[in-house]
Scaffold this active site. Sequence first.
Site, PDB file in Angstrom:
ATOM      1  N   GLN A   1       0.815  -1.209   0.000  1.00  0.00           N
ATOM      2  CA  GLN A   1       0.000   0.000   0.000  1.00  0.00           C
ATOM      3  C   GLN A   1       0.854   1.267   0.000  1.00  0.00           C
ATOM      4  OE1 GLN A   1      -3.496   0.241  -0.314  1.00  0.00           O
ATOM      5  NE2 GLN A   1      -3.013  -1.846  -0.972  1.00  0.00           N
TER       6      GLN A   1
ATOM      7  N   GLU B   1      -8.813   4.457   5.442  1.00  0.00           N
ATOM      8  CA  GLU B   1      -9.491   4.119   4.189  1.00  0.00           C
ATOM      9  C   GLU B   1      -9.622   2.601   4.060  1.00  0.00           C
ATOM     10  OE1 GLU B   1      -8.771   4.642  -0.640  1.00  0.00           O
ATOM     11  OE2 GLU B   1      -7.199   5.197   0.776  1.00  0.00           O
ATOM     12  N   HIS B   2      -8.506   1.905   4.232  1.00  0.00           N
ATOM     13  CA  HIS B   2      -8.478   0.441   4.204  1.00  0.00           C
ATOM     14  C   HIS B   2      -8.116  -0.063   5.598  1.00  0.00           C
ATOM     15  CE1 HIS B   2      -6.930   1.850   0.194  1.00  0.00           C
ATOM     16  NE2 HIS B   2      -7.953   1.117  -0.205  1.00  0.00           N
TER      17      HIS B   2
ATOM     18  N   ASP C   1      -8.632  -3.366  -4.070  1.00  0.00           N
ATOM     19  CA  ASP C   1      -8.171  -2.327  -4.990  1.00  0.00           C
ATOM     20  C   ASP C   1      -8.475  -2.678  -6.440  1.00  0.00           C
ATOM     21  OD1 ASP C   1      -7.138  -0.699  -3.005  1.00  0.00           O
ATOM     22  OD2 ASP C   1      -5.084  -1.429  -3.219  1.00  0.00           O
TER      23      ASP C   1
ATOM     24  N   HIS D   1     -47.287  30.364   6.335  1.00  0.00           N
ATOM     25  CA  HIS D   1     -47.381  28.906   6.386  1.00  0.00           C
ATOM     26  C   HIS D   1     -48.698  28.482   7.039  1.00  0.00           C
ATOM     27  CE1 HIS D   1     -43.162  28.956   5.328  1.00  0.00           C
ATOM     28  NE2 HIS D   1     -43.083  27.629   5.386  1.00  0.00           N
TER      29      HIS D   1
END
Length: 433
Positions: free
Chosen positions: A249, A319-320, A353, A412
Amino acid sequence: MTITVLKSAPGLPPAPQGDAADVVQVMLARLRAEGEAAARDYAARLDGWSGEIVVSPDQVARASEQVPEDLKTQIRYAHDNIRRFAEAQRASALDFQTELRPGLIAGQKQIPLAAAGAYVPGGRYAHIASALMSIATARAAGVGQITAVSPPQVGRGVHPAILYAMSLAGADRILALGGVQGVAALAFGLFGAPPADILVGPGNQFVAEAKRQLFGPVGIDMFAGPTDSLVIADSTADPLTVAWDLVGQAEHGYNSPVWLVTDSAALAEAVLAHIPGCIADLPEPNRSSAQAAWDALGEVILCTDREEMAATADRYAPEHLHVQAADLDWWRGRLSAYGSLFLGELTTVAFGDKASGPNHVLPTSGAARYTGGLSVHKFLKTVTWQQVAPQALPDLARATATISRAEGMEGHARTADIRLEKLRPTLRQVGTG
């Protein structure tokens, strides 16, 4: 929390501030004003490309003939996994309607976006898998038109394997454009493409900055930074395998953090001993990238037990997140902050990946604390609808008018009152007024 840092990350030297943002701002302004002419000029000056921007089906077919058959087979294998996972996600995104009270019906509907733009990197590495991840997912979501861009190589155009993957995944239009000009072509609808409703796909700092500056009028998948990975490993893990997972990685680039979190000092020391040899085994430029990332951003953290390991991983929100430890079910249930989780020694991050199926476009820089990665949901608008029948009107109108007046919003309140007054004769007849 008692942790020991066996290898710390000194970090990268401070980067010049504002350079990328200023460059991108100037480029986008010119691209917005001059359109295709500016895009062609940037392609020629920055990428050395003066060929056709729109890649024709014949060009895709000829390029595909240059791709080795074994590589095509493996690309098809990866595409099939990615497509199947995306289709399963799409099936989980359901329309529904429910009657909240008698006569008050509300529902949810999934509407695919009309147009998506996919950026596929093609610089130092040919990111074949990125084409599959972005385009196949958009196609599974039901997006109407998908335009893909990738940087052309000097004298060659877009990498043949990327073109093959783009076509296989279902791109409707392919442009030989990279960088800011490629992102702008997607956003502004240049070269015959419809303006994208969303921009997806990874890229360098200029691509990321272009997406950031364009966000608002057009959607984006996420604000992405350098990729990062964290490995949780206990005494049952194999040190050499862990070392290769970290180095594998780190080769993404000098700015890609990798972290090892363990409760075994023996494993940590063994991994540290293996790292130099693993890096030395890589070819260039991968070796230099991995070495720079490991030296500046690699960390090894020793914890006292698995609960402390899990808490550390959640704090990093990688992330991983790769778990190589006993009792994988416990880890799957305990961990809560990650882009994608890889369980067991066999499940290397590289599988995700490239080919295993779940999307590899994931949150970085700790963003996994609050968001997930690219999925079919990014290409869908989850919208709601409601419908009121007479029997629901009295209670609903009274509640709306009362709350509106408490908020000071008389207009309203009047919209509720007028409907109640118009239906009051009918409501008296049926005994609900």
